[in-house]
Design an enzyme around this catalytic site. Structure first.
Site, PDB file in Angstrom:
ATOM      1  N   CYS A 161      65.724  -5.424  52.672  1.00 59.81           N
ATOM      2  CA  CYS A 161      66.348  -6.105  53.816  1.00 59.81           C
ATOM      3  C   CYS A 161      67.695  -6.656  53.369  1.00 59.81           C
ATOM      4  CB  CYS A 161      65.439  -7.189  54.374  1.00 59.81           C
ATOM      5  SG  CYS A 161      64.779  -8.312  53.123  1.00 59.81           S
ATOM      6  N   SER A 162      67.819  -7.967  53.250  1.00 57.29           N
ATOM      7  CA  SER A 162      69.098  -8.532  52.807  1.00 57.29           C
ATOM      8  C   SER A 162      68.884  -9.873  52.120  1.00 57.29           C
ATOM      9  CB  SER A 162      70.055  -8.695  53.996  1.00 57.29           C
ATOM     10  OG  SER A 162      69.462  -9.488  55.015  1.00 57.29           O
ATOM     11  N   CYS A 163      67.863  -9.962  51.260  1.00 57.67           N
ATOM     12  CA  CYS A 163      67.615 -11.199  50.513  1.00 57.67           C
ATOM     13  C   CYS A 163      68.849 -11.533  49.684  1.00 57.67           C
ATOM     14  CB  CYS A 163      66.387 -11.041  49.623  1.00 57.67           C
ATOM     15  SG  CYS A 163      64.846 -10.836  50.545  1.00 57.67           S
ATOM     16  N   CYS A 190      69.546  -5.800  47.800  1.00 57.23           N
ATOM     17  CA  CYS A 190      68.201  -5.993  48.335  1.00 57.23           C
ATOM     18  C   CYS A 190      67.866  -4.717  49.087  1.00 57.23           C
ATOM     19  CB  CYS A 190      68.119  -7.201  49.267  1.00 57.23           C
ATOM     20  SG  CYS A 190      66.477  -7.407  50.009  1.00 57.23           S
TER      21      CYS A 190
END
Length: 210
Positions: free
Chosen positions: A112-114, A109
């Protein structure tokens, strides 16, 4: 880039605002007697290594042994996962991408950090770190090598960028030497990292011995 042991990643003492707040809350709850012993660490460890990744591993193992299910998983991963009772927040829109002899998939991702929590459990720290998010797009082959995954030069590496709208599940190739294993026996071979695409599934020791 850091994989919990490399340079250039998250260093001890460099806590995010969220980590600071979480530690403060944990300290407060311990003072009040709401939390005792290592219960928090045990819960996190269980969700990280068992409950979460086990869901994805069950789906991959079923896809390995059941061609019809594999077809459904690749056509509509969200619905196919629901057949196994897998789904929920952060896993509403899933896409399964299969590794083949010619193509190896890896997920990131970049913004961000999906991450598909219901399928893979808690995201590893390196997945959220900026070095991984930036480098795996620019130099995926080198990044995979740092995880111990060396692929043939002719293998095409496809990088998938997760988002709030869609999250990905890598379906690794079934390891050679596992033809005699049933679905239940295959599940332990399928790791969280292999379903992100940075590693390959484990190989049974008896297959290695051969």
């Amino acid at each position: 880039m850091s994989h919990d042991h490399g340079a250039g990643g998250h260093h001890p003492g460099e806590l995010s605002d969220g980590e600071v707040r979480a530690r403060a809350l944990e300290s407060l709850f311990r003072e009040k007697g709401y939390i005792k012993g290592n219960v928090v660490d045990e819960i996190i460890d269980t969700y990280t290594h068992d409950i979460g990744p086990l869901n994805g591993a069950r789906a991959v193992a079923k896809a390995w042994v059941d061609p019809d299910y594999r077809e459904r998983l690749l056509a509509d991963a969200t619905s196919a996962l629901k057949e196994l009772g897998i789904g929920g927040l952060q896993g509403e829109h899933m896409v399964a991408v299969p590794n083949t002899d010619d193509v190896h998939n890896v997920v990131v991702c970049t913004l961000c950090s999906c991450y598909p929590w219901p399928v893979l459990g808690l995201p590893p720290r390196w997945y959220k770190d900026a070095p991984y998010r930036a480098r795996v797009v620019r130099e995926p082959r080198k990044v995979l090598a740092e995880f111990g995954t060396t692929l043939p030069d002719e293998t095409n590496i496809q990088v998938w960028d997760s988002s709030a709208e869609v999250r990905y599940l890598v379906v690794p190739q079934r390891p050679a030497g596992t033809e005699g294993l049933n679905e239940e026996d295959l599940v332990p071979l399928i790791t969280r990292d292999s379903m992100i695409g940075v590693t390959l599934p484990a190989v049974p020791s008896e297959a290695v011995a051969k």
